[in-house]
Design an enzyme around this catalytic site. Structure first.
Site: not given
Ligand code: PEP
Ligand code: MG
Length: 555
Positions: A440, A416, A487, A190
């Protein structure tokens, strides 16, 4: 100062350059070590005291969320939701029923959940900081002490800390905090997410910070992960000025994505829910290139019903009304476990039943999700592109495409797994588009865990072997005239984005805060230069050489 420690290194998470004296404003709350035993008759009252403290902390987090915007508001709300987690609260209440006082119960329940989160690993492990922050706030509340927090500087400074709680990061003012360096934390913590929103250069997992005294001037380079201790003043000023000019150029870019000579490459946003999609609308992103649906359900014990799923998906479609939205079906398993879909007890979950493979062991979940997507599409009048994660064979792609087409949606698959990249052209016999997940793809090409900091050099998307597979996939798309996007995190690197465009990649999808940087860089180079850079990069043998070649050609 020992010359050997004049440059510290960490993991770069928010690009940008900041220079100033080090401050260490963390106010640590000592965790109590002595506790009372609560007699039987006072236990209900002690539970009430615990509940009141937790509710007070939650209320303050919610109030701060309301006073914030974007990622900061989302993170504060998520922390508030965690504070209300029923399992955590009831674990503490059970402790009190056994005679523990509220403070001891808070600590014991937190310890238990920290162990659990760390065992799950991945994104969940990074939430331990949030939980420990909640613990410290509840302990302070129980004691009637002020909430822990940061004593913030009022002149431009670089913040050094062990770790930062989300609530503290959200309160930072970019005028006074020009860089953040933490010892803990990861790229998806975060701290990183909020620092990105605030535009504060940030480095996490930094080594050797305790060797730097408070007040020492340091230069933080959030793009490379370097912290230069006592830099040459003129060099530092020049680096900061160059960074400022670059930021101005990025701020001026409004899209759509194209090279300087007008070759279109769509720049899209990665999102995980409606709020994220609406926030992405504040950037020049032309649409959504990856909607990670599994992230909507990380906290669910049971599968959400079709109608509820449809509501969630429709929110994202509506946010990008009439524009491109690529939804990915649930990528459960490995670093993103879903309690209702993850195959339990696998010795090696990254190579186990994850993504599309879940459909074999838990049939029905994928069909119900596709029904929900179709329902959301009907409701919003948007026709989403729908892709499956972790495709390894042509048969998987063909079967998925059939089920997607049966619902009048546009099918695609993610690339991937190296096997999928190698057979990209044959996959395109069945689907309308491909999207390369470089996170990946790097993990599986290099046989290196993407979550392991020790293996970060191997999972670098600039690894020439990984790029060769991306290039092969793009060529397959070009050969049959079908779109091939990227992506994964590679698409968020402005320099690499130009190389990808040179391969023939047709769209780049990245985290919303990275969109403008990618678009602005692409707009500064011609397609021919991108192609030259792509060829030069493919001829290299390691990531450093690949980067150097791209810089040489593209400037
Ligand atoms: C990827 O693997 O590159 C990807 C985009 O998927 P995720 O990061 O969600 O696994
Ligand atoms: Mg992936």
């Amino acid at each position: 100062m020992d010359k050997a420690v004049s440059v510290l290194r960490g993991t770069p998470v928010v690009p940008g350059v900041g220079c100033g004296p080090v401050v260490r404003p963390e106010v640590r709350v000592p965790v109590p070590t002595e506790f009372a035993t609560i007699p039987d008759t006072a236990r209900d009252a002690e539970i009430a005291r615990f509940v009141t403290a937790v509710d007070a902390v939650t209320g303050r987090l919610r109030a701060r969320a309301e006073a914030s915007t974007g990622a900061a508001a989302e993170v504060l709300n998520a922390t508030a939701v965690l504070a209300q987690d029923r399992a955590w609260r009831s674990t503490a209440e059970t402790q009190i029923r056994g005679g523990a006082d509220a403070a001891a119960a808070t600590i014991a329940a937190t310890d238990r959940f920290v162990v659990m989160f760390e065992k799950i690993g991945g994104l969940q492990a990074e939430r331990t900081t949030d939980l420990i922050d909640i613990r410290d706030r509840v302990l302070a509340e129980l004691d009637g002490r002020p909430e822990p927090g940061l004593a913030l500087p009022t002149s431009p400074s670089v913040l050094f800390a062990a770790d930062l709680a989300p609530a503290d990061t959200a309160a930072l003012d970019a005028r006074y905090i020009v860089g953040i360096v933490t010892v803990l934390g990861g790229p998806t913590s975060h701290t990183a997410i909020i620092a990105r929103q605030l535009g504060i250069p940030c480095i996490v997992a930094a080594a050797g910070t305790d060797t730097v005294a408070e007040g020492t001037v340091v230069l933080v380079d959030g793009a490379t992960g370097r912290v230069v201790v006592e830099p040459d003043r003129e060099v530092a000023e020049a680096e900061v000025a160059r960074d400022r000019a670059e930021r101005d150029r990025i701020a001026a870019w409004t899209g759509p994505g194209a090279t300087a000579d007008g070759h279109a490459v769509a720049v899209l946003a990665n999102v995980q829910d409606g709020a994220g999609a609406r926030a992405a609308r504040d950037t020049p992103a032309e649409g959504v290139g990856l909607f990670r649906t599994e992230l909507c359900f990380l906290d669910r014990a049971t599968e959400p019903v079709v109608a509820e799923q449809a509501d969630i998906y429709a929110e994202v479609f509506a946010a990008y009304d009439g524009r491109k939205v690529v939804l990915r079906t649930l990528d459960a398993g490995s670093d993103k476990p879903l309690r209702f879909a993850t195959h339990p007890d696998e010795p090696n979950p990254a190579l186990g039943v994850r993504g599309i493979r879940v459909d074999d062991v838990a049939p029905g979940i994928l069909d119900r999700q596709l029904d929900a997507v179709a329902e959301a599409a009907r409701r919003t009048g948007v026709t989403p592109w729908v892709m499956a994660p972790m495709i390894a064979t042509v048969a998987e792609a063909a079967a998925f495409a059939q089920r997607v087409r049966a619902r009048d949606l546009v099918p695609g698959v993610m690339i991937e797994v190296p096997a999928a990249a190698l057979l990209a052209e044959r996959l395109l016999d069945h689907v309308d588009f491909l999207s390369v997940g470089t996170n990946d793809l790097a993990q599986y090409t290099m046989a290196a865990d993407r979550m392991s900091p020790a293996l970060a050099a191997l999972t670098d998307p600039w690894q020439p072997a990984v790029l060769a597979l991306v290039a092969q996939t793009a060529a397959a798309g070009r050969a049959v005239g079908k779109p091939v996007g990227v992506c994964g995190e590679a698409a968020a690197d402005p320099l690499l984005a130009c190389v990808l465009a040179g391969f023939g990649i047709t769209s780049l999808s990245c985290a919303a805060p990275a969109v403008a940087g990618v678009g602005a860089r692409l707009a500064s180079v011609t397609l021919d230069a991108c192609r030259d850079a792509a060829a030069a990069v493919l001829a290299t043998t390691d990531p450093a050489a690949a980067r150097a070649e791209a810089v040489r050609v593209l400037g």
